[in-house]
Design a protein around this motif. Structure first.
Motif, short mmCIF file in Angstrom:
data_model
loop_
_atom_site.label_atom_id
_atom_site.label_comp_id
_atom_site.label_asym_id
_atom_site.label_seq_id
_atom_site.Cartn_x
_atom_site.Cartn_y
_atom_site.Cartn_z
N GLY A 273 0.81 -1.21 0.00
CA GLY A 273 0.00 0.00 0.00
C GLY A 273 0.84 1.26 0.00
O GLY A 273 0.50 2.26 -0.65
N TYR A 274 1.95 1.22 0.72
CA TYR A 274 2.90 2.34 0.73
C TYR A 274 3.43 2.62 -0.68
O TYR A 274 3.51 3.77 -1.12
N PHE A 275 3.78 1.56 -1.39
CA PHE A 275 4.25 1.71 -2.77
C PHE A 275 3.19 2.35 -3.65
O PHE A 275 3.44 3.31 -4.38
N PHE A 276 1.95 1.86 -3.56
CA PHE A 276 0.89 2.42 -4.40
C PHE A 276 0.60 3.88 -4.03
O PHE A 276 0.28 4.69 -4.91
N SER A 277 0.73 4.23 -2.76
CA SER A 277 0.52 5.63 -2.36
C SER A 277 1.51 6.55 -3.06
O SER A 277 1.14 7.59 -3.62
N HIS A 278 2.76 6.16 -3.03
CA HIS A 278 3.79 7.01 -3.64
C HIS A 278 3.77 6.93 -5.16
O HIS A 278 4.11 7.91 -5.84
N LEU A 279 3.36 5.79 -5.70
CA LEU A 279 3.23 5.70 -7.15
C LEU A 279 2.12 6.63 -7.65
O LEU A 279 2.25 7.27 -8.70
N TYR A 280 1.04 6.72 -6.89
CA TYR A 280 -0.03 7.65 -7.26
C TYR A 280 0.49 9.08 -7.30
O TYR A 280 0.13 9.86 -8.20
N ARG A 281 1.33 9.45 -6.37
CA ARG A 281 1.88 10.82 -6.36
C ARG A 281 2.67 11.08 -7.64
O ARG A 281 2.72 12.21 -8.14
N ALA A 282 3.31 10.03 -8.16
CA ALA A 282 4.14 10.20 -9.36
C ALA A 282 3.33 10.13 -10.64
O ALA A 282 3.68 10.78 -11.64
N THR A 283 2.25 9.35 -10.66
CA THR A 283 1.51 9.10 -11.90
C THR A 283 0.14 9.77 -11.95
O THR A 283 -0.41 9.96 -13.05
N GLN A 284 -0.44 10.05 -10.77
CA GLN A 284 -1.81 10.57 -10.67
C GLN A 284 -2.83 9.60 -11.30
O GLN A 284 -3.90 10.02 -11.72
N ASP A 285 -2.48 8.33 -11.35
CA ASP A 285 -3.39 7.30 -11.84
C ASP A 285 -4.35 6.94 -10.71
O ASP A 285 -3.94 6.46 -9.64
N ALA A 286 -5.65 7.13 -10.94
CA ALA A 286 -6.65 6.92 -9.89
C ALA A 286 -6.66 5.49 -9.36
O ALA A 286 -6.95 5.25 -8.18
N LEU A 287 -6.34 4.53 -10.23
CA LEU A 287 -6.33 3.14 -9.78
C LEU A 287 -5.25 2.92 -8.72
O LEU A 287 -5.46 2.16 -7.77
N HIS A 288 -4.11 3.56 -8.90
CA HIS A 288 -3.04 3.42 -7.91
C HIS A 288 -3.50 3.95 -6.55
O HIS A 288 -3.22 3.35 -5.50
N LYS A 289 -4.22 5.06 -6.54
CA LYS A 289 -4.74 5.60 -5.29
C LYS A 289 -5.77 4.66 -4.68
O LYS A 289 -5.78 4.43 -3.46
N THR A 290 -6.63 4.11 -5.52
CA THR A 290 -7.65 3.19 -5.03
C THR A 290 -7.03 1.97 -4.37
O THR A 290 -7.45 1.55 -3.27
#
Length: 465
Positions: A273-290
Motif C-alpha cells: 500500500g505504501y508503494f501504491f501511495s507514492h506511485l499515485y503521487r508520481a503518476t496521478q493514476d486513480a487506480l493506484h490511489k484506489t
C-alpha cells in the motif's frame, strides 16, 4: 518436558508470535543462566516447537482456547509497567554513528555477504551518509570499496535474486542512496546498471518482491529525472494488480514465499500500500490511489485496538491475535509508514488515527520487544517517530525518537555484542550499519531520508562537492 523447561517455555510464549521467534527458543533455553545446571529433554523441546508451529496454523478461536488452558486466562494477564529510558542531553548521535562505524571496521575482514540486509551493500550506504555528515574521505573511500565488492560478489554468486534485502535491487538501492549522499557518479552508474537488469518480480511484497523493486524505481526516476525508471515502477504495479485479492473495499496480497496473507510493511500489505501511495503521487493514476486506500482499509481492519488508543498487529491473516510485532518488517512501527503515505495523498481522520495508534503501541510496547537489531527492531521503531516528526512537525515525536536512541545505548547495541551477549553484525537491516544510520538521522532528521524507502526530503545536490 521437565517443569523447568515448561516454565521457561511458557515465559517465552508470552513474548513470541512467529515461527522465527520460536527458532530462537532452543538457544535461549540452553544458554539461559536460569537453566544452566538443569536437565533439559531436547526431544520434548523439539516436540514443543512443533506444537507451537501447529498453533500458528490453527484458526483463532482454537488457538485462544488452547493457550488459555496452557498459560492461564489471558484476560487476567497484566502488562508490567514500562520504565521509560531518560533522554540524554549528551546523546551526541553523530559521535554514536562514528562509534558504530568503528565497530563495523573490526567486522569488515570477515564480511562476505553482498546483501543489503546484512552485507556490504547496506554497510556501504551507511558509510556514504556518514561521509556527508563528517566530510571524512576515509568513509567515502570505504563506501566505494564496499559497493564495488558487493557488485562483484553478486556477479560471482550467479544469483538470480532481484529482491531488496538479498538481491540486485538491494545493491542498486544502496548505491543510489550512496549517490544521493555523496554525489559520487560511480554509485549512480552501479544503480542504473543493475536497474537495467532487474526483470519480473518473484514475489509481491516489499523485502522480496514487486513493492520493493517499485519503490527503488520510483526513487531512481526521482533522482535521475528519467521517465523510463518510472515506467518500470508502473510495471511492478501492473504485476501487483494481477495478484491482488480485492473485495468490499479492501485489497490484500499473499507473501508467496510463505503462501500466506501477511500484514506488515516489510513482508505484507502495508508495504505494498505504501508503494501504491507514492506511485499515485508520481503518476496521478486513480487506480493506484484506489489500491493504496484498499490496502489501508485491509490493514486497519486487522488492527487490535487497546483501551489507551494503541493499534497492534500480529503477522498472518487469518490472525489469532496472540503476541504482536513491533518492528520495521512486521507490526506497528513499519505499518505506521503506510498511514503517513496515505494521509499525504488523501488526508483523513482514519489515517491520522492509524498513525497515532501505531505510534502509541510502539512507544508503550516497542521497548519490550526483543529481536535481532539493526534497522529492523529498535532503530526501526525510532524511524517511525522520525518520519512522523517530519510529516507533522510535532516535536514530541522527535523527543521520543531521541529516547529510542538512548535506549540503543542503554541496551549496548553499538558494541560487538548487545546486552544479552548476542553478536551485533555489520549489516543494515540486521546490524550496526542500521543502528549507525539511525543515529545519523537523529543528528539531522529534516535532511536525512530513510535510505531504502521513498525519498521525500528535498534534493541535496547543492551540498555535493
Amino acid at each position: 518436558m521437565t517443569n523447568e523447561v515448561m516454565s521457561y517455555a511458557t515465559q517465552m510464549l508470552r513474548q513470541s508470535s512467529s515461527v522465527g521467534e520460536m527458532q530462537l527458543l532452543k538457544q535461549r533455553i540452553l544458554l539461559s543462566d536460569e537453566n544452566k545446571n538443569k536437565s533439559i529433554d531436547l526431544d520434548e523441546l523439539k516436540r514443543f516447537e512443533e506444537t507451537w508451529k501447529s498453533y500458528l496454523r490453527s484458526p483463532y478461536p482454537v488457538v485462544k482456547t488452547y493457550l488459555e488452558n496452557l498459560l492461564g486466562t489471558l484476560s487476567k494477564c497484566v502488562a508490567a509497567p514500562i520504565q521509560k529510558t531518560e533522554i540524554k542531553n549528551d546523546l551526541q548521535p553523530l559521535l554514536q554513528a562514528q562509534a558504530s562505524a568503528a565497530e563495523i571496521q573490526k567486522l569488515l575482514p570477515g564480511l562476505s555477504s553482498y546483501y543489503q540486509m546484512d552485507g556490504k551493500a547496506g554497510v556501504g550506504a551507511f558509510y556514504a551518509e556518514l561521509f556527508r555528515q563528517t566530510r571524512q574521505d576515509a568513509y567515502l573511500n570505504q563506501a566505494l570499496v564496499l559497493m564495488e565488492d558487493a557488485v562483484s560478489a553478486y556477479r560471482k554468486s550467479g544469483s538470480k535474486s532481484n529482491s531488496l534485502i538479498e538481491g540486485s535491487t538491494g545493491i542498486a538501492f544502496s548505491a543510489l542512496a550512496a549517490y544521493r549522499s555523496t554525489g559520487e557518479r560511480r554509485f549512480l552508474e552501479i544503480a542504473e546498471q543493475l536497474a537495467a537488469e532487474i526483470g519480473a518480480p518473484h514475489d509481491n511484497e516489499y523485502a522480496f518482491g514487486a513493492a520493493g523493486i517499485g519503490i527503488f524505481m520510483l526513487n531512481l526516476a526521482h533522482v535521475t529525472g528519467k521517465t523510463a525508471w518510472r515506467e518500470k515502477a508502473v510495471e511492478m504495479a501492473s504485476y501487483l494488480r494481477t495478484t491482488a485479492v480485492r473485495a468490499n473495499g479492501k485489497a490484500k496480497w499473499k507473501f508467496d514465499a510463505q503462501t500466506m496473507f501477511t500484514v506488515g510493511f516489510g513482508h505484507g500489505v502495508a508495504g505494498i500500500g505504501y508503494f501504491f501511495s507514492h506511485l499515485y503521487r508520481a503518476t496521478q493514476d486513480a487506480l493506484h490511489k484506489t489500491l493504496a486506500i484498499e490496502a489501508g482499509n485491509y490493514v486497519l481492519g486487522l488492527a487490535d485496538q487497546d483501551e489507551l488508543g494503541g493499534y497492534h498487529w500480529a503477522n498472518f491473516d487469518p490472525m489469532f491475535r496472540f503476541g504482536n510485532f513491533y518492528q520495521w518488517s512486521h507490526g506497528s512501527p513499519g505499518i505506521g509508514h503506510l498511514f503517513i503515505a496515505l494521509d499525504e495523498i488523501g488526508p483523513s481522520r482514519r489515517w491520522e488515527k492509524g498513525l497515532s495508534g501505531s505510534i502509541a503501541s510502539t512507544l508503550r510496547d516497542g521497548p519490550t520487544f526483543r529481536g535481532i537489531d539493526g534497522n529492523c527492531v529498535r532503530s526501526g521503531q525510532g524511524e517511525l517517530l522520525i518520519e512522523a516528526y517530519y510529516a507533522t512537525r510535532k516535536e514530541a515525536y522527535f523527543q521520543e525518537a531521541l529516547r529510542f536512541g538512548a535506549m540503543l545505548l542503554a541496551e549496548g547495541k553499538t558494541g560487538p555484542t548487545d546486552s544479552s551477549g548476542n553478536p551485533c553484525g555489520a549489516g543494515y537491516t540486521f546490524g550496526l550499519a542500521g543502528i549507525g544510520y539511525y543515529y545519523l538521522r537523529l543528528s539531522s532528521p529534516l535532511t536525512v531520508d530513510l535510505p531504502f524507502q521513498v525519498y521525500v526530503r528535498p534534493s541535496r545536490k547543492a551540498e555535493h562537492p
